[in-house]
Design a protein around this motif. Structure first.
Motif, PDB file in Angstrom:
ATOM      1  N   LYS A  12      -2.139  19.772   0.338  1.00 58.80           N
ATOM      2  CA  LYS A  12      -2.143  20.310  -1.034  1.00 58.80           C
ATOM      3  C   LYS A  12      -2.490  21.803  -0.981  1.00 58.80           C
ATOM      4  CE  LYS A  12      -2.968  15.679  -2.737  1.00 58.80           C
ATOM      5  NZ  LYS A  12      -3.511  14.802  -3.767  1.00 58.80           N
ATOM      6  N   HIS A  94       5.733  14.791  -6.001  1.00 57.57           N
ATOM      7  CA  HIS A  94       4.331  14.357  -6.010  1.00 57.57           C
ATOM      8  C   HIS A  94       3.843  14.276  -7.455  1.00 57.57           C
ATOM      9  CE1 HIS A  94       0.024  14.336  -5.418  1.00 57.57           C
ATOM     10  NE2 HIS A  94       0.261  13.906  -4.193  1.00 57.57           N
ATOM     11  N   GLU A  96       1.289  15.298  -8.787  1.00 54.35           N
ATOM     12  CA  GLU A  96       0.736  16.562  -9.293  1.00 54.35           C
ATOM     13  C   GLU A  96       1.860  17.484  -9.765  1.00 54.35           C
ATOM     14  OE1 GLU A  96      -1.599  17.231  -5.787  1.00 54.35           O
ATOM     15  OE2 GLU A  96      -2.834  15.521  -6.353  1.00 54.35           O
ATOM     16  N   GLU A 164       2.545   6.192  -4.608  1.00 52.69           N
ATOM     17  CA  GLU A 164       1.192   6.699  -4.826  1.00 52.69           C
ATOM     18  C   GLU A 164       0.768   6.421  -6.267  1.00 52.69           C
ATOM     19  OE1 GLU A 164       0.279  10.106  -1.887  1.00 52.69           O
ATOM     20  OE2 GLU A 164       1.336  10.970  -3.574  1.00 52.69           O
ATOM     21  N   ILE A 169      -5.201   8.502  -6.654  1.00 56.14           N
ATOM     22  CA  ILE A 169      -5.112   9.785  -5.947  1.00 56.14           C
ATOM     23  C   ILE A 169      -6.369  10.611  -6.172  1.00 56.14           C
ATOM     24  CG2 ILE A 169      -3.888  11.993  -5.856  1.00 56.14           C
ATOM     25  CD1 ILE A 169      -1.303  10.478  -6.457  1.00 56.14           C
ATOM     26  N   GLY A 170      -7.067  10.889  -5.083  1.00 55.12           N
ATOM     27  CA  GLY A 170      -8.233  11.756  -5.144  1.00 55.12           C
ATOM     28  C   GLY A 170      -9.397  11.161  -5.903  1.00 55.12           C
ATOM     29  N   VAL A 211      -6.572   7.033   0.814  1.00 54.46           N
ATOM     30  CA  VAL A 211      -6.560   6.402   2.139  1.00 54.46           C
ATOM     31  C   VAL A 211      -7.593   7.105   3.019  1.00 54.46           C
ATOM     32  CG1 VAL A 211      -5.182   5.916   4.208  1.00 54.46           C
ATOM     33  CG2 VAL A 211      -4.122   5.782   1.945  1.00 54.46           C
ATOM     34  N   LEU A 229       0.674   8.448   2.864  1.00 51.65           N
ATOM     35  CA  LEU A 229       0.639   9.863   2.527  1.00 51.65           C
ATOM     36  C   LEU A 229      -0.813  10.142   2.130  1.00 51.65           C
ATOM     37  CD1 LEU A 229       2.180  12.484   2.331  1.00 51.65           C
ATOM     38  CD2 LEU A 229       2.784  11.930  -0.016  1.00 51.65           C
ATOM     39  N   VAL A 230      -1.447  10.957   2.942  1.00 53.24           N
ATOM     40  CA  VAL A 230      -2.901  11.120   2.867  1.00 53.24           C
ATOM     41  C   VAL A 230      -3.236  12.509   2.338  1.00 53.24           C
ATOM     42  CG1 VAL A 230      -5.043  11.021   4.206  1.00 53.24           C
ATOM     43  CG2 VAL A 230      -3.043   9.687   4.951  1.00 53.24           C
ATOM     44  N   GLY A 232      -6.897  14.088   0.736  1.00 52.81           N
ATOM     45  CA  GLY A 232      -8.203  14.601   1.167  1.00 52.81           C
ATOM     46  C   GLY A 232      -8.544  14.333   2.626  1.00 52.81           C
TER      47      GLY A 232
HETATM   48  O1  G3H Z   1      -0.319  13.184  -1.310  1.00 51.01           O
HETATM   49  C1  G3H Z   1      -1.369  12.548  -1.174  1.00 51.01           C
HETATM   50  C2  G3H Z   1      -1.939  11.833  -2.262  1.00 51.01           C
HETATM   51  O2  G3H Z   1      -1.965  12.577  -3.427  1.00 51.01           O
HETATM   52  C3  G3H Z   1      -3.222  11.149  -1.952  1.00 51.01           C
HETATM   53  O3  G3H Z   1      -4.322  12.017  -2.052  1.00 51.01           O
HETATM   54  O4  G3H Z   1      -5.624  10.834  -0.302  1.00 51.01           O
HETATM   55  O5  G3H Z   1      -6.665  12.642  -1.667  1.00 51.01           O
HETATM   56  O6  G3H Z   1      -6.117  10.418  -2.682  1.00 51.01           O
HETATM   57  P1  G3H Z   1      -5.776  11.443  -1.658  1.00 51.01           P
END
Ligand code: G3H
Length: 247
Positions: A12, A94, A96, A164, A169-170, A211, A229-230, A232
């Protein structure tokens, strides 16, 4: 049909030269499971830098691109430019991008079609919001997003779908392996009914959303989860353990 496990790290809008050098050092030291395909989504200004620091076995992805090759589109980046500086993948759609930058299913499909035509591999992201899940719309939403892609994709060989759920997410709130598997299996059935049995059997579907090293193994053991797809955790040393989740 066997599907090669594929783990993407989406950095990101994080990192600077020093931090990226450190992450690349960790990935170079590994060890990385040779049976897993690894890709890192790097902020655009550092793509070339990261490419130079990473082993050739680790793919490098842009985190976005535009739908045409060049022109008066201030601030945009074309797939041709990503390829030119050594990226071989791009992450498109994504949540976002969908939520903060109001990207529509159609724009995401156009970007995907153009990126594939230019020779990039695409991680195409889909997923429902919490409100959509709670109102029973999960399948309808991910099928609609996938249909927009299927309208333009003729060959799925270079596409990885990343499921996702936005609420995961996050947030530290990972989908349970059962919740993720359920959606992945539904997507595969959708592919069988709407694209072809071959694509359904061969297309890789990653799970993304909080994840970590602690939860990756159980998620990776699900039959229709073909990677992650990870976000943080891809900035941390534990990303290596996530890459190696199937070992
Ligand atoms: O692209 C990755 C995803 O938005 C997952 O993000 O692992 O920080 O929850 P995260």
């Amino acid at each position: 049909m066997s599907r090669k496990f594929c783990v993407g790290g989406n950095w990101k809008m994080n990192g600077n030269k020093a931090e990226i050098a450190e992450i690349c050092k960790g990935l170079t030291a590994g060890p990385l499971d040779p049976n897993t395909e690894v890709v890192v989504g790097c902020p655009a200004p550092y793509l070339s830098y990261a490419r130079g620091l990473l082993p050739a076995s680790v793919g490098v992805a842009g985190q976005n691109c535009f739908k045409v090759a060049k022109g008066a589109y201030t601030g945009e980046i074309s797939p041709a430019m990503l390829k030119d500086i050594g990226a071989d993948w791009v992450i498109i759609g994504h949540s976002e991008r969908r939520q903060i930058f109001n990207e529509s299913d159609e724009l995401i499909a156009d970007k995907t079609a153009h990126a594939l035509a230019e020779g990039l591999k695409v991680i195409a992201c889909i997923g429902e919001t919490l409100q959509e899940r709670e109102s029973g719309q999960t399948e309808a939403v991910v099928f609609r997003q996938t249909k927009a892609l299927a309208n333009v994709i003729k060959d799925w060989t270079n596409v990885v779908v990343a499921y996702e759920p936005v609420w995961a997410i996050g947030t530290g709130k990972t989908a349970t392996p059962q919740q993720a598997q359920e959606v992945h299996a539904a997507l595969r059935k959708w592919f069988t009914e709407n694209v072809s049995a071959d694509v359904a059997a061969s297309v890789r579907i990653q799970y993304g959303g909080s994840v970590t090293a602690a939860n990756c193994r159980e998620l990776a053991s699900q039959p229709d989860i073909d990677g992650f797809l990870v976000g943080g955790a891809s900035l941390k040393p534990e990303f290596i353990q996530i890459v190696n989740a199937r070992q």
